[in-house]
Design a protein around this motif. Structure first.
Motif, short mmCIF file in Angstrom:
data_model
loop_
_atom_site.label_atom_id
_atom_site.label_comp_id
_atom_site.label_asym_id
_atom_site.label_seq_id
_atom_site.Cartn_x
_atom_site.Cartn_y
_atom_site.Cartn_z
N ALA A 71 -4.49 -0.13 5.51
CA ALA A 71 -5.90 -0.45 5.43
C ALA A 71 -6.48 -0.84 6.78
CB ALA A 71 -6.13 -1.57 4.42
N SER A 98 0.81 -1.20 0.00
CA SER A 98 0.00 0.00 0.00
C SER A 98 0.85 1.25 0.00
CB SER A 98 -0.91 0.01 1.23
OG SER A 98 -1.54 1.25 1.34
N ALA A 106 -6.79 1.38 -1.76
CA ALA A 106 -5.55 2.17 -1.75
C ALA A 106 -4.74 1.86 -2.99
CB ALA A 106 -4.74 1.84 -0.50
N THR A 147 -7.71 8.65 5.68
CA THR A 147 -8.85 8.73 4.77
C THR A 147 -8.58 9.74 3.65
OG1 THR A 147 -10.37 8.15 6.55
CG2 THR A 147 -11.33 9.19 4.62
N SER A 203 -0.62 4.28 0.12
CA SER A 203 -1.33 5.19 1.00
C SER A 203 -1.28 4.62 2.39
CB SER A 203 -2.78 5.35 0.55
OG SER A 203 -2.83 6.01 -0.69
N LYS A 209 -5.89 8.35 1.26
CA LYS A 209 -6.45 7.31 0.40
C LYS A 209 -7.24 7.93 -0.75
CE LYS A 209 -7.85 3.68 2.54
NZ LYS A 209 -8.64 2.70 3.33
#
Length: 411
Positions: free
Chosen positions: A242, A237, A354, A308, A239, A311
């Motif tokens: 998760a 990921s 993401a 958030t 970003s 993402k």
């Protein structure tokens, strides 16, 4: 295992810090990264975290006298130089070839910046990696890290040579750290230097380069930078994690600041956020100074909201910074000159997946990466006129030839 060097000439934001021991404090400023140490090790840690987004659990500070003590404790470290070298600033003087460095000679080698590479701090980080790689190979080949008596003596020497945090402040904890290092094969220990670009305001200084975000993200995501580790190194990921608690976009307001000098950048990104359902209280403004890199700063307890936002914009986790405020501030830097989604990421809805980063090869691109098993690598002596001898500017090799009467640092 990954070793990341950040050149001391890097310009970055130093957060508000207070050192209880010295009583020195700062409200925060933009300056050279190593200047944060004057406000205590915790301030230096916070500054590195702010720049990289990499969580830092412990710190170890090794000063000049500590280098001498540790090099002596291991019986010297063998290194190689590509040519004769005399750095008249660090006083390192070695003939071409291999040498075993102890004490002051070891200190002169790791301090030398005018002797290697282009004569800057970038060349010094590479030679330091060569030194550390040689030390690791010596540990492993001599069985030092599997010999309880030898490890105890080394850890005992380390407690006298290092400044460490409470979590590492015992011989037992340092022995545990040595045991962990011994489990990692030399070819799986990667050394890298943060990718840099010239500071627009001062070409004698640098800022994090475009490739640094990928390297920071790989380390923050705990991904191997070498192939064949038994795990897929390809993607993770870019970003935020998760696993972070989801926060509805409608409850999140962001202050978007333009640090690019390009008219309308803050409004464009703020409009993209509200268009994706973020709070209408999202506002815009100009950053206090130009920014080369985009950052999203969040206050204590507000990391889920920051995740958030990241993402939704495709912003890598390495661009997130914890600050002292209460809200979220997104500074649009020169690395994001256009568009509503961060370059290289995927703009998605706040609830969407993401985006992914590229592989380990991309992460270390331009980072002068090497691994600890590369025993034949020599420190490259600078071909430029980086030193002075008797007032005359010359190359380190020329200085060596001109200073025949001065003894070498190592026999």
């Amino acid at each position: 295992a990954t070793v990341l060097s950040i050149p001391r000439d890097t310009m970055t934001k130093v957060p508000a810090c207070s050192d209880t021991e010295s009583g020195k404090s700062t409200p925060g400023y933009y300056g050279q990264i190593n200047s944060a140490l004057q406000y205590g090790p915790a301030c230096q840690v916070a500054t590195v975290h702010r720049l990289t987004g990499i969580p830092i659990d412990h710190f170890v500070k090794l000063d000049f006298s500590g280098v001498v003590k540790m090099s002596d404790a291991v019986g010297g470290v063998s290194v190689c130089v590509s040519d004769d070298v005399y750095d008249t600033y660090s006083h390192l003087k070695l003939s071409k070839g291999s040498h075993t460095l102890k004490g002051e000679a070891a200190l002169e080698f790791v301090r030398s910046r005018h002797g290697f590479g282009d004569g800057s701090d970038l060349g010094r980080t590479v030679s330091q990696h060569i030194f550390l790689s040689a030390m690791i190979r010596k540990f492993k080949s001599a069985g030092t890290l599997t010999d309880p008596s030898a490890v105890y003596k080394l850890a005992d020497a380390a407690t006298k040579a290092l400044t460490v945090d409470d979590g590492l402040g015992t011989v037992r904890k340092l022995i545990g750290l040595a045991t962990d290092v011994n489990k990692v094969p030399a070819q799986r220990i990667t050394f890298a230097t943060m990718q840099t670009a010239p500071d627009p305001a001062d070409h004698d200084r640098v800022v994090a380069g475009p490739g640094a975000a990928s390297l920071f993200a790989a380390i923050a995501d705990d991904r191997s930078l070498t192939a064949g580790s038994g795990k897929k190194p390809a993607t993770a990921s870019a970003s935020a994690s998760a696993t972070a608690a989801a926060v509805p976009a409608s409850r999140i307001a962001v202050t978007v600041e333009n640090g690019t000098g390009i008219t309308g950048r803050a409004s464009a990104v703020a409009g993209a956020l509200t268009g994706r359902g973020f709070s209408s209280a999202t506002s815009t403004g100009n950053a206090p100074r130009p920014a080369a890199t985009t950052t999203l700063t969040y206050g204590t307890g507000h990391r889920p909201e920051a995740l958030t936002v990241a993402k939704a914009l495709g912003l890598p986790a390495s661009h997130l910074r914890q600050g002292t405020g209460t809200g979220l501030t997104l500074v649009i830097g020169g690395d994001w000159p256009s568009g509503a989604g961060y370059p290289g990421g995927s703009s998605v809805s706040a609830a969407g997946p993401a985006p992914k980063t590229s592989d380990a090869k991309t992460a270390v691109g331009g980072a002068h990466a090497s691994t600890a098993d590369q025993a034949k690598t020599c420190a490259q002596v600078s071909p430029y006129k980086t030193v002075k001898l008797d007032g005359v500017t010359m190359t380190p090799a020329q200085a060596y030839a001109a200073a025949r009467g001065k003894p070498d640092s190592a026999d």
